[in-house]
Design a protein around this motif. Sequence first.
Motif, short mmCIF file in Angstrom:
data_model
loop_
_atom_site.label_atom_id
_atom_site.label_comp_id
_atom_site.label_asym_id
_atom_site.label_seq_id
_atom_site.Cartn_x
_atom_site.Cartn_y
_atom_site.Cartn_z
N ASP A 123 0.82 -1.21 0.00
CA ASP A 123 0.00 0.00 0.00
C ASP A 123 0.85 1.26 0.00
O ASP A 123 0.36 2.34 0.35
N ASP A 124 2.18 1.13 -0.35
CA ASP A 124 3.09 2.27 -0.47
C ASP A 124 3.18 3.05 0.85
O ASP A 124 3.18 4.29 0.87
N THR A 125 3.27 2.30 1.96
CA THR A 125 3.44 2.92 3.28
C THR A 125 4.88 2.77 3.73
O THR A 125 5.66 1.98 3.17
N LEU A 126 5.26 3.49 4.78
CA LEU A 126 6.64 3.56 5.25
C LEU A 126 6.64 3.54 6.77
O LEU A 126 5.73 4.11 7.41
N ARG A 148 1.62 6.67 5.08
CA ARG A 148 2.14 7.44 3.96
C ARG A 148 2.83 8.68 4.52
O ARG A 148 2.20 9.51 5.18
N ILE A 149 4.12 8.78 4.27
CA ILE A 149 4.94 9.86 4.82
C ILE A 149 5.09 10.95 3.76
O ILE A 149 5.53 10.66 2.62
N PRO A 150 4.74 12.17 4.08
CA PRO A 150 4.91 13.26 3.07
C PRO A 150 6.37 13.56 2.83
O PRO A 150 7.20 13.53 3.74
N LYS A 151 6.68 13.85 1.58
CA LYS A 151 8.06 14.09 1.19
C LYS A 151 8.38 15.58 1.15
O LYS A 151 9.50 16.00 1.45
N ASN A 152 7.42 16.41 0.81
CA ASN A 152 7.64 17.86 0.70
C ASN A 152 6.35 18.58 1.07
O ASN A 152 5.34 17.95 1.42
N ASP A 153 6.42 19.86 0.96
CA ASP A 153 5.25 20.68 1.31
C ASP A 153 4.14 20.59 0.27
O ASP A 153 3.00 21.01 0.53
N ALA A 154 4.47 20.09 -0.91
CA ALA A 154 3.47 19.98 -1.97
C ALA A 154 2.50 18.84 -1.73
O ALA A 154 1.53 18.69 -2.48
N LEU A 170 14.16 13.17 4.78
CA LEU A 170 13.60 14.04 5.82
C LEU A 170 12.21 13.52 6.18
O LEU A 170 11.28 13.58 5.38
N ILE A 171 12.12 13.01 7.39
CA ILE A 171 10.85 12.45 7.85
C ILE A 171 10.50 13.13 9.16
O ILE A 171 11.19 12.92 10.18
N TYR A 172 9.49 13.98 9.13
CA TYR A 172 9.00 14.66 10.32
C TYR A 172 10.12 15.40 11.05
O TYR A 172 10.29 15.29 12.27
N GLY A 173 10.97 16.10 10.32
CA GLY A 173 11.99 16.96 10.89
C GLY A 173 13.27 16.26 11.24
O GLY A 173 14.20 16.91 11.75
N ILE A 174 13.40 14.98 11.02
CA ILE A 174 14.62 14.23 11.32
C ILE A 174 15.18 13.71 10.01
O ILE A 174 14.45 13.13 9.18
#
Length: 599
Positions: A123-126, A148-154, A170-174
Amino acid sequence: MEGLPLLPGYIFRDPTETKFHLPQKFGFKNGYRIATPVSVGIGDKPLDSDSITFYRDTQYVQFDPSLTYGRSKRSAPPVFVPHFVLYDKKALLFRGFFRESVCESPAEHYRVRHVNIVYYLEDDTLSVSEPAVKNSGLVQGCLVRRGRIPKNDAGHCWHWKDLNIGIDMLIYGIVYHTIDCDKFTKEYMESQGVELNPPEELPADPYITDRTLKEQTPASAPAVTDDRLRRFLEFDGKILRFFVAWDNRDADPTGCSELAPYVIYYFLADDTVQVQEVRSDNDGRDPFPLLLRKTKLPKNWKDLPANFPSLYLEISDQEITEFYSPKDFIIGNTIFVMGRRFLVYDCDPFTRNYFQKALNITQPAKMDVFPKKKPPPKPAIPPHTGFGTPEDSLQSCLSLQPKPPRKDVIRYVVNANKNLRYEARLDWVHPEDKDRRFIVLYSLADGNLSITEPPVRNSGIIGGRFLKPMLVPKPGTDPDNPEYYTAADIFVAPVHRDRCRPDGLPLHGGQSGEVPALGLQQHPQLRAAPGAGAGGSRGVRPGESLRGSVRGSVRGAGTASPVTLFFSHSLSQQHLIHFKHTFYGYKTQISRCTIIFVY
């Protein structure tokens, strides 16, 4: 009922109808919208479109092209596999790390924390997790939950096409840095045309490295553990045996001490030692069972601590610093057993083999430490008392309970019922003994000699047994150790050459000078008379006929000297009768012959 008007009182409700709602056509299943075909209407009544009311009987057979051209082959439709089924339980694993700053700590400024980044193809999750480190003091485990982890602000999310080795995520500021992946991830990415970067080294945490160096103990010799069970199973019943001698002659002022032989047993199962005295008959020592019971033998039993209370406590293994081991028992070494000196002078073959194979030590040869004793003089045999035979009387000198002399059983079995029979006459002095004839019978089974005198009518002498069966000693031999007549001593010979004197009466054989050939072949112990050949008797030579042999003997002897003929016992009485009839022309000479059986 169909023709009634639609008026109150004319309408009847069907009691079986319980559902009046429209059937649901759209629904959700496993989170997906699914359209369900509906074939019934209100009250589960079939729809008019599915009923046979509007059925038209159309001859579709007339329009079927398969009847004209034949039925065509259709390929099987492809099997549809949903995306979530195809990639079920398949995930991409990337190993990485991130640096965490540490404030207000003199021991460290940052930490390096190792993580595993798992991308689920279903399901394309991380998800991001940290392997647990023992005694780290940190909350480890799942750092980022699956989703699903966002990659950018878009609003774009991380996709497997964006992953690679050596990139920063970059995942949640780390910021996570990937360094490697597993084998499945590498094969999948290459199959999709993604070229992976070379793997990198995982940096070490400086704090963990410093703590590991502090926890390391200095190198020391490993402690040797004594596995008693293993030694028992491997060496149970295996004992080293050493032959030692205790020399106590210096400490004895009386000078009565001597070298005493002892045996030291070394038990390999528990490294204990046992000392036992070697007993011998009439050694004059008390029969002590053991000089030292089975125990560990200290090298210096007086080497004790200065504060050890030896007045009221016994010595234990804790106070002993060193015990004897198998390497100390070498031939030629001196072993101290509680202050006593023992010289090792020999060992058994098993001990030599153990030293050679297990310890790679070759034991020296045996040492001669005991003076050689002179053999005791043989006791003199007393003279024969005259009762019984000398052999029987000798048994009373050999043991307190005399046993009968041993007999030659093999000789008796081989020569059972085999006797040598001779005719002899007396070496007469008185004229009345001139014509006396005797039968000498020698038994090959036991060597007994018997003499019988055949009775002669009107001779004035009573015939019968002249000498009972017995061993007859030769004249001139030692009466205490006599030499008896054997089969080789009795033969036919002239008077002046063969004389047998049983009981003091001399006997001699007939005037024959040759032992028969048949008798020599059957009994090799028989021998011909020395100097014989002057008489008229002769034996049958091999290959010579009986008739020619007797003719030669009778003609050679003439009528003046008697002739003695020898025949083997294998000749039957019928052969002898046939022999007399054959040589009837020599009746005068044959009547003077004496027939003797040698068997």
